[in-house]
Design an enzyme around this catalytic site. Sequence first.
Site, PDB file in Angstrom:
ATOM      1  N   PHE A 161       0.826  -1.198   0.000  1.00  0.00           N
ATOM      2  CA  PHE A 161       0.000   0.000   0.000  1.00  0.00           C
ATOM      3  C   PHE A 161       0.865   1.254   0.000  1.00  0.00           C
ATOM      4  CE2 PHE A 161      -2.204  -3.242   2.483  1.00  0.00           C
ATOM      5  CZ  PHE A 161      -3.519  -3.190   2.048  1.00  0.00           C
ATOM      6  N   ASP A 162       0.405   2.277  -0.707  1.00  0.00           N
ATOM      7  CA  ASP A 162       0.878   3.627  -0.478  1.00  0.00           C
ATOM      8  C   ASP A 162       0.238   4.118   0.832  1.00  0.00           C
ATOM      9  OD1 ASP A 162       1.944   6.211  -0.887  1.00  0.00           O
ATOM     10  OD2 ASP A 162       0.136   6.837  -1.952  1.00  0.00           O
TER      11      ASP A 162
END
Length: 296
Positions: A161-162
């Site tokens: 994930f960012d």
Amino acid sequence: MAYDLQDKLVIAISSRALFDLEEENAIFDREGLESYYRHQLEHLDAPLAKGSAFRFVQNLLAINKKFDNKLIEVIILSRNNAATGLRIGRSIEHYALDIERTGWTAGTPVARYLNAFKVDLFLSVYTPDVEEAVSSGVAAATILPHTPVSSQESDIVKIAFDGDAVIFGDESERIYQEKGLEAFIKYERRNAKNPLSKGPFFKFLKTISEIQDKFPMEASPIRTALVTARNFSTHERVLGTLEGWGVRVDEAFFQGGVQKFEVVKAFGADIFFDDQDTHLEHTAKETPSAKVPYKH
């Protein structure tokens, strides 16, 4: 007793995200529904090729083999009508995917059905459906074109994930966009003790973390990574927020603006979620990647 989806991790996915339907979609665009339907019937016995999200789904479903009761539920939600789903069903059987629930809306937006199915994550190639899903409070992303390599089912799912505008809210992202890096760093250091707000993927990550908690850390079938463009000088607020949420992230990479694709590839992600095209255009060449809607 009715089957209860409440205690499952529920992934809804469009048929075009799971299988490669680009040729069929081109027929639909060029010749219309009747030709599309006829083509599908004529090719019922020809399994569809794997789509961008196939590996992610296959490995998620493999987790269920470890338990008597399912932890993961994958549901097909498609704008197709039910009749055109015949070939999809044959392809699901061909690949031995444990998918038992589908919805065919015949052009109706699928977002209205996500809460009815208790969906935690929705993946589609059709951005308007994704945007509607996010507006209804469901984590959703547009899966990008990616050619899967032939691979065997894995016993672990890796999700990257960012941070800002994905796991976290976008307040810090806005400061960076409007005022630049120096203002962003000053803001983050000034607010180091204040938790970040919850982003569109908070609930999804929280549900994953609850599944991870059922296992010893070294034996979890799901492994997560935070891959952020932030500098390490802003790490305190990020890690403090995750700790306060009681959310587990196995690996964390503070890239300081360096391109993410090599780290995402080295992690071996089955899927990577980000809101920035500048990163996704590179990661999608090597890793199944999905764009989280964010209006700059």
